[in-house]
Scaffold this motif. Structure first.
Motif, PDB file in Angstrom:
ATOM      1  N   GLU A 128      67.135  66.343  99.945  1.00 53.66           N
ATOM      2  CA  GLU A 128      66.654  67.051 101.131  1.00 53.66           C
ATOM      3  C   GLU A 128      65.271  66.529 101.474  1.00 53.66           C
ATOM      4  O   GLU A 128      64.499  66.139 100.600  1.00 53.66           O
ATOM      5  CB  GLU A 128      66.588  68.552 100.853  1.00 53.66           C
TER       6      GLU A 128
ATOM      7  N   GLU B 215      72.093  66.272 105.788  1.00 54.22           N
ATOM      8  CA  GLU B 215      73.064  66.359 104.696  1.00 54.22           C
ATOM      9  C   GLU B 215      73.313  64.953 104.164  1.00 54.22           C
ATOM     10  O   GLU B 215      74.152  64.215 104.680  1.00 54.22           O
ATOM     11  CB  GLU B 215      74.374  66.980 105.182  1.00 54.22           C
TER      12      GLU B 215
ATOM     13  N   ASN C 292      83.738  67.223  99.669  1.00 54.86           N
ATOM     14  CA  ASN C 292      82.379  67.003 100.160  1.00 54.86           C
ATOM     15  C   ASN C 292      82.406  66.063 101.357  1.00 54.86           C
ATOM     16  O   ASN C 292      82.652  64.864 101.215  1.00 54.86           O
ATOM     17  CB  ASN C 292      81.497  66.426  99.051  1.00 54.86           C
TER      18      ASN C 292
ATOM     19  N   ILE D 294      80.229  64.730 103.066  1.00 54.86           N
ATOM     20  CA  ILE D 294      79.305  63.590 103.055  1.00 54.86           C
ATOM     21  C   ILE D 294      80.047  62.304 102.717  1.00 54.86           C
ATOM     22  O   ILE D 294      79.730  61.234 103.239  1.00 54.86           O
ATOM     23  CB  ILE D 294      78.176  63.814 102.019  1.00 54.86           C
TER      24      ILE D 294
ATOM     25  N   LYS E 170      72.190  64.683  95.563  1.00 53.74           N
ATOM     26  CA  LYS E 170      71.973  65.250  96.893  1.00 53.74           C
ATOM     27  C   LYS E 170      70.480  65.366  97.142  1.00 53.74           C
ATOM     28  O   LYS E 170      69.729  65.786  96.256  1.00 53.74           O
ATOM     29  CB  LYS E 170      72.644  66.620  97.021  1.00 53.74           C
TER      30      LYS E 170
END
Length: 565
Positions: free
Chosen positions: A565, A497, A462, A464, A563
């Protein structure tokens, strides 16, 4: 040597005119033949010395140098090397390093050590299972004393024969490269031991060591300090580094004890050191050497990682030399290690008083390019293993260690862990022993190993968690123990992200905890260190969005990644 029945008068060296170089050519010598230099000092004393530039040496207690055939290894790692040389930008890559002492990683039967070749297969398989993509080896240069862990080097151009030959070590690296694993070597240019066959008083005078009475000795290690003002000494050390990079295809060097090279008063009391010509504590010649070292390596091998162990916050360690820095790619985050372990060591009530330790290190973290290291130095000499450092009962110790590893792998910076930490070993590291692999039969260790595999895979896969590690904008403190004195919330990632990382340092769960987070539309639980399969209690997170806030349950002593958004 063996070629002349050890006759000290049979093959005298000749001094090259107008230089300090001595030379001799002897044809038809056999590979494997042992030799030493017979030296008569200016004082008239005669003694034997090992060749400082020897490519092979005897296994302790032998002291002879050995003639080596260096032309017989055929490398098979061309794809790795070509790909590596295209990846000069390491800042946005996952770097997850397994620090290993080859002699005590594993034992087999009555054998004292395992050969480099066999270690290559076992170590590569294990690193892939645990999702490490680099190994960092404690020094494998020639050293006589096991208990020095390899840090008291007498042969700077050869590998220790404890685990096999130079060719075997080339196989080791070649095989790891073939398995997608890079190799970094701990390299020691700060000092050398006073063994009589080594570099000390080589010609009867301080040849390699500093002749200044307050500079030539490191009192902490009772070793000799190199004279960095001499071009010959600087060239000797830089040649050693380049030889290991070129001959053994190393992917990086971790330079040991950089602070002792930078500062004249390193580990010295008043009266044990003298200031430089400008009246300061900086070792100007040592700093010049480090800049020359990094410049020389980067000019020829720009993709090779250079990592500094620097503990005294000298500015610009990871800045390029042409910008006034030392030129390293990364430095160990000694402050992060010290403050984080000091915080984790405490029980709940004391943690409330010490939350500033975690917040403080984040405040300066982006001044340099840091590598987070939980190294061998933290699990020896009565410091306890990582697991034993954790407070609480058995379940709480394992939960705390899962929390520590989760915090480390989601924190900005590249990562390094010393062997044994990944299976939550109870005992300290012993150079004469081995990792206690038998504990993997026990429930908590088996589940911790599974946890570590999962969190390591998460870190690697990942982006991130590893892109923009050195950019302040990619890590934000969303809640620095304000809503709850035992909960820290970080944001990782860039626009479009992002991930929220919740760390509950309390032994009590937090139900329906609410944290303000502007313009959130959706939240998805991504990782929970409290999963039953990891040895946790499996408490439900129940993460949801309400207005400009995120609401969720935080299990005791857990890390939860969401996560958003």
């Amino acid at each position: 040597g063996e070629f002349n029945q050890w006759c000290s008068r049979a093959h005298p060296l000749r001094k090259v005119r107008n230089s300090s170089v001595w030379e001799l050519f002897i044809p038809f010598l056999e590979v494997g033949s042992k030799y030493q230099f017979h030296i008569r000092s200016i004082q008239g004393t005669a003694y034997l010395k090992a060749d400082p530039f020897a490519r092979a040496t005897e296994k302790r207690p032998g002291r002879s140098s050995i003639i080596l055939d260096e032309s017989n290894w055929k490398w098979k790692d061309q794809k790795w090397m070509e790909a590596r040389d295209k990846k000069i930008d390491f800042e946005n890559r996952a770097i997850h390093i397994y620090e290993v002492h080859l002699g005590s990683w594993k034992k087999e039967g009555s054998a004292e050590f395992i050969n480099y070749k066999k270690l290559a297969h076992q170590l590569a398989k294990y690193c892939k299972k645990m999702h490490f993509n680099y190994v960092e080896l404690l020094p494998v240069m020639g050293h006589p004393l096991d208990e020095s862990w390899g840090y008291q080097v007498t042969s700077f151009f050869s590998v220790t024969p404890r685990y096999g030959s130079a060719c075997d070590f080339q196989y080791f690296i070649d095989y790891l490269h073939g398995q997608g694993i890079g190799v970094i070597l701990d390299w020691v240019p700060a000092h050398f031991p006073k063994d009589e066959h080594g570099l000390i008083s080589f010609d009867g005078t301080p040849l390699f060591e500093d002749s200044h009475p307050l500079r030539g000795v490191n009192p902490q290690w009772t070793t000799a300090v190199f004279d960095y003002s001499k071009p010959e000494v600087r060239n000797f050390l830089i040649s050693s580094a380049l030889l290991f990079i070129e001959r053994f295809h190393l992917d990086g060097l971790r330079v040991d004890a950089v602070s002792s090279i930078i500062f004249l008063d390193f580990c010295k009391e008043p009266g044990q050191w003298a200031p430089n010509e400008e009246g300061g504590r900086e070792h100007l010649e040592g700093i010049g050497f480090l800049k020359q070292l990094c410049s020389s390596i980067k000019k020829q091998h720009p993709s090779v990682l250079l990592i500094a162990e620097e503990s005294h916050y000298f500015p610009g360690v990871t800045k390029p030399v042409d910008e006034g820095g030392l030129g390293f790619d990364m430095k160990w985050a000694m402050g992060w290690m010290h403050d984080t372990l000091a915080f984790m060591y405490e029980k709940e009530e004391e943690r409330k008083k010490k939350s500033h330790l975690l917040l403080h290190e984040i405040s300066y973290f982006f001044d340099e390019k840091y590598l987070l290291a939980l190294s061998h130095d933290e699990v020896v000499h009565g410091k306890k293993s990582l697991l034993r450092k954790m407070p609480g009962n058995e379940w709480e110790k394992f939960a705390n260690l899962r929390l520590l590893m989760s915090y480390m792998l989601s924190h900005p910076g590249k990562k390094l862990l010393f062997m044994g930490g990944e299976i939550a070993q109870w005992s300290e590291w012993s150079v004469k022993g081995s990792i206690d692999w038998s504990i993997l039969e026990l429930f908590y260790h088996k589940t911790f190993s599974l946890f570590f595999q999962s969190i390591s895979s998460l870190y690697k896969e990942n982006r991130i968690l590893h892109r923009g590690d050195f950019q302040r904008a990619n890590t934000q403190i969303i809640d620095g123990f304000k809503t709850d004195p035992l909960v820290l919330v970080l944001e990782r990632g860039e626009e479009g992200e992002k991930m929220l990382c919740f760390y509950n340092f309390s032994t009590q769960s937090r139900d329906q905890a609410r944290y303000k987070y502007i313009k959130i539309r959706r939240a998805l639980e991504f990782f929970n260190s409290d999963c039953i399969k990891f040895g946790g209690r499996g408490e439900c997170i129940n993460c949801r969005v309400e207005m400009d806030s995120i609401v969720l349950n935080l299990p005791a002593l857990s890390a939860v990644f969401v996560k958003v958004e």
